[in-house]
Design an enzyme around this catalytic site. Structure first.
Site, PDB file in Angstrom:
ATOM      1  N   GLN A  94      -5.548  -5.613   6.464  1.00 55.12           N
ATOM      2  CA  GLN A  94      -6.464  -6.547   5.822  1.00 55.12           C
ATOM      3  C   GLN A  94      -6.462  -7.927   6.471  1.00 55.12           C
ATOM      4  OE1 GLN A  94      -8.614  -5.574   3.687  1.00 55.12           O
ATOM      5  NE2 GLN A  94      -7.774  -3.588   3.122  1.00 55.12           N
TER       6      GLN A  94
ATOM      7  N   LYS B 125     -11.566  -0.521   9.446  1.00 54.54           N
ATOM      8  CA  LYS B 125     -11.664  -1.727   8.628  1.00 54.54           C
ATOM      9  C   LYS B 125     -12.038  -2.947   9.460  1.00 54.54           C
ATOM     10  CE  LYS B 125      -8.648  -0.008   5.019  1.00 54.54           C
ATOM     11  NZ  LYS B 125      -7.330  -0.008   4.387  1.00 54.54           N
TER      12      LYS B 125
ATOM     13  N   CYS C 271      -4.737   2.574  -3.834  1.00 56.03           N
ATOM     14  CA  CYS C 271      -3.487   3.008  -3.182  1.00 56.03           C
ATOM     15  C   CYS C 271      -2.375   1.992  -3.408  1.00 56.03           C
ATOM     16  CB  CYS C 271      -3.704   3.252  -1.693  1.00 56.03           C
ATOM     17  SG  CYS C 271      -4.766   4.655  -1.333  1.00 56.03           S
TER      18      CYS C 271
ATOM     19  N   HIS D  57       0.846  -1.185   0.000  1.00 59.43           N
ATOM     20  CA  HIS D  57       0.000   0.000   0.000  1.00 59.43           C
ATOM     21  C   HIS D  57       0.889   1.246   0.000  1.00 59.43           C
ATOM     22  CE1 HIS D  57      -2.963   2.915   1.609  1.00 59.43           C
ATOM     23  NE2 HIS D  57      -3.899   2.062   1.249  1.00 59.43           N
TER      24      HIS D  57
ATOM     25  N   ASP E  68       2.031  -4.570   7.822  1.00 62.50           N
ATOM     26  CA  ASP E  68       0.762  -3.887   7.574  1.00 62.50           C
ATOM     27  C   ASP E  68      -0.336  -4.946   7.678  1.00 62.50           C
ATOM     28  OD1 ASP E  68      -1.515  -2.725   6.572  1.00 62.50           O
ATOM     29  OD2 ASP E  68      -0.652  -2.154   4.644  1.00 62.50           O
TER      30      ASP E  68
END
Length: 503
Positions: free
Chosen positions: A283, A306, A449, A184, A280
């Site tokens: 997700q 999220k 992104c 990202h 990261d």
């Protein structure tokens, strides 16, 4: 259109249709979240067909926005353009269950006050709930202690915190930061800034022929010059998750290539050369069990919005010894120990990195979101989404002229409940507009992104869908139905415009 309710006249736009209840149907009331005190919904279906009784059917009523508006006992439901909303844009932001909305409302209505700065009841109550939310997040990802959790505005700020505090203090000319082309922008741009300031070098790992990050190549480029690896846990475009070995299977590079970013292995390789790892997890944290102790990551970031929580808050996990050695990121109130005219001393983490008044209500809402997800069970959520992911991938692949990015699910590849794709001769934005206006299906279009990844794939943009706990098989099927009607619809539109000037 107008309806009158106890003397109140409501004017409705023509596009808003009233659905009256079937007189032959047994009347029922709609409920809000039932997972109070982290209790899970009962009688979850294990039906692989994901039919009635599935997690999606049981949790969908907990999300008010997916019901639109319900007026008391009449059970008249107002629907957008005469259709129920099919929300498949969860990778961009998730919808919020009533439990989270109620937590926000309760804070602002009953104990709104600043934290850590007062001895009166409201301030003490707000402080207790704010710090309880921190403990909930720590428990959720199995951190050793709550002071390893720093609240930030979002995951982007969390990565910038590491970049400017740890990066500027530890990187020098010639040091290497390893990333993949699938990251990202928020995981790339801050390190570009740091590299420009320090002379460090960014090295990028490309994809394999199967369109997954080349983990074997990543291992090969690690050296004593490598100081940091920045990687995603689950790709927000390719829709692939951390693969796990079958019982008794020996890990191999072939297997690791086929799966995507086995974090525990990457961390082991990094630590062997003295490097740190930043993950990261935006997700992954909302969709699967994430255990920072087991993964042994040095830093991990995620966003509240999220994972069913409010916008405006996220968190950084950092090992306590690393956070304690890092200088402040922002200066101001709350992050200090003592302030003199010529210098200041600073508080211990996490306060050191939380300058000023924090997003108190939002953090409390995040705590409520953690309660909601924990009440269901992250493994249960993951198992349900794996079934939906396979169904989604199969349905998308069954639509003519659809190109889905990333490999199919297999024994060595676990697809997340996310797919990015393109329809031949249809721009993703046109596709998203068509699905929204014709079928009330909300998807995302653009580069997500992740421009370097899209350039690598040879496209400027893609369409993206992601299912979540409130998604049912029926809604997933509707998305593929909408796609199947798209080429013919665009063909008819093109034929109708033949000979006409298009501006």
């Amino acid at each position: 259109m107008m309806i009158t309710m106890e003397g109140v006249v409501l004017k409705l736009p023509p596009s808003l249709r009233i659905i009256k209840p079937n007189p032959n149907r047994t009347n029922r009331t709609f409920r809000t979240a039932t997972f109070a005190s982290a209790s899970a919904p009962a009688h979850l279906s294990t039906d692989p067909q994901l039919g009635p009784g599935s997690l999606g059917h049981l949790t969908r009523p907990d999300f008010p926005i997916l019901r639109q508006a319900i007026f008391g006992f009449m059970l008249w439901i107002f629907e957008l353009n005469g259709k129920r909303i099919v929300y498949l844009d969860n990778a961009a932001t998730s919808q919020k269950p009533a439990a989270v909305l109620n937590a926000l409302q309760e804070y602002y209505e009953t104990y709104n006050s600043n934290v850590h700065r007062g001895i009166h009841y409201l301030s003490a109550k707000a402080t207790d709930e704010y710090e309880l939310a921190r403990q909930k997040v720590a428990n959720f990802i199995n951190a050793s202690e709550c002071r390893e959790i720093v609240f930030t505005r979002n995951a982007t700020e969390a990565i910038n915190l590491v970049a400017y505090s740890w990066g500027l203090s530890n990187l020098k000319k010639g040091d290497e930061v390893v990333l993949t082309v699938a990251e990202h922008h928020s995981a790339i741009v801050p390190w570009q800034f740091v590299a420009q300031k320090t002379g460090a070098v960014l090295k990028f790992v490309s994809l394999t022929e199967d369109e997954v990050p080349d983990v074997e190549k990543l291992r090969e480029i690690l050296s004593s010059q490598t100081k940091l690896i920045v990687v995603h846990h689950v790709s927000n475009v390719l829709g692939l998750s951390d693969g796990k070995n079958e019982p008794g299977q020996t890990p191999s590079l072939l297997f690791l290539q086929a799966s995507v970013l086995p974090i525990d292995q990457i961390v082991s390789w990094a630590h062997d050369v003295g490097a740190k790892v930043l993950v990261d997890a935006c997700q992954s944290v909302p969709h699967m069990v994430v255990d920072v102790k087991s993964l042994d990551v040095d830093f991990l970031v995620a966003s509240s919005h999220k994972m069913c929580g409010p916008t405006g808050v996220g968190f950084l996990y950092g090992k306590s010894e690393l956070l304690s050695a890092m200088p402040p990121f922002l200066g101001g109130g709350e992050m200090i120990s003592d302030v003199y005219l010529d210098h200041s001393t600073f508080a211990e983490p996490p306060s050191r990195f939380e300058a000023g008044t924090p997003a108190i209500g939002e953090a409390i809402g995040l705590g409520a979101a953690v309660d909601y997800l924990s009440g269901i069970g992250m493994q249960k959520i993951h198992d349900y989404e794996v079934e939906l992911a396979n169904y989604l991938y199969d349905r998308l692949c069954s639509v003519p002229n659809v190109r889905v990015y990333g490999p199919p699910s297999s024994r060595t590849v676990n697809r997340a409940a996310l797919c990015s794709f393109n329809v031949e001769d249809v721009h993703p934005t046109d596709l998203a507009t068509f699905l929204d206006q014709q079928h009330s299906i909300a998807i995302r279009s653009g580069h997500h992104c992740a421009q370097p990844l899209h350039r690598y794939l040879g496209v400027n943009a893609s369409a993206r869908v992601q299912v979540f706990i409130s998604t049912t098989r029926k809604r997933t099927l509707m998305s593929s139905f909408g796609l199947s009607t798209t080429p013919s619809a665009f063909s008819r539109l093109s034929n109708n415009m033949t000979g006409k000037e298009v501006l």
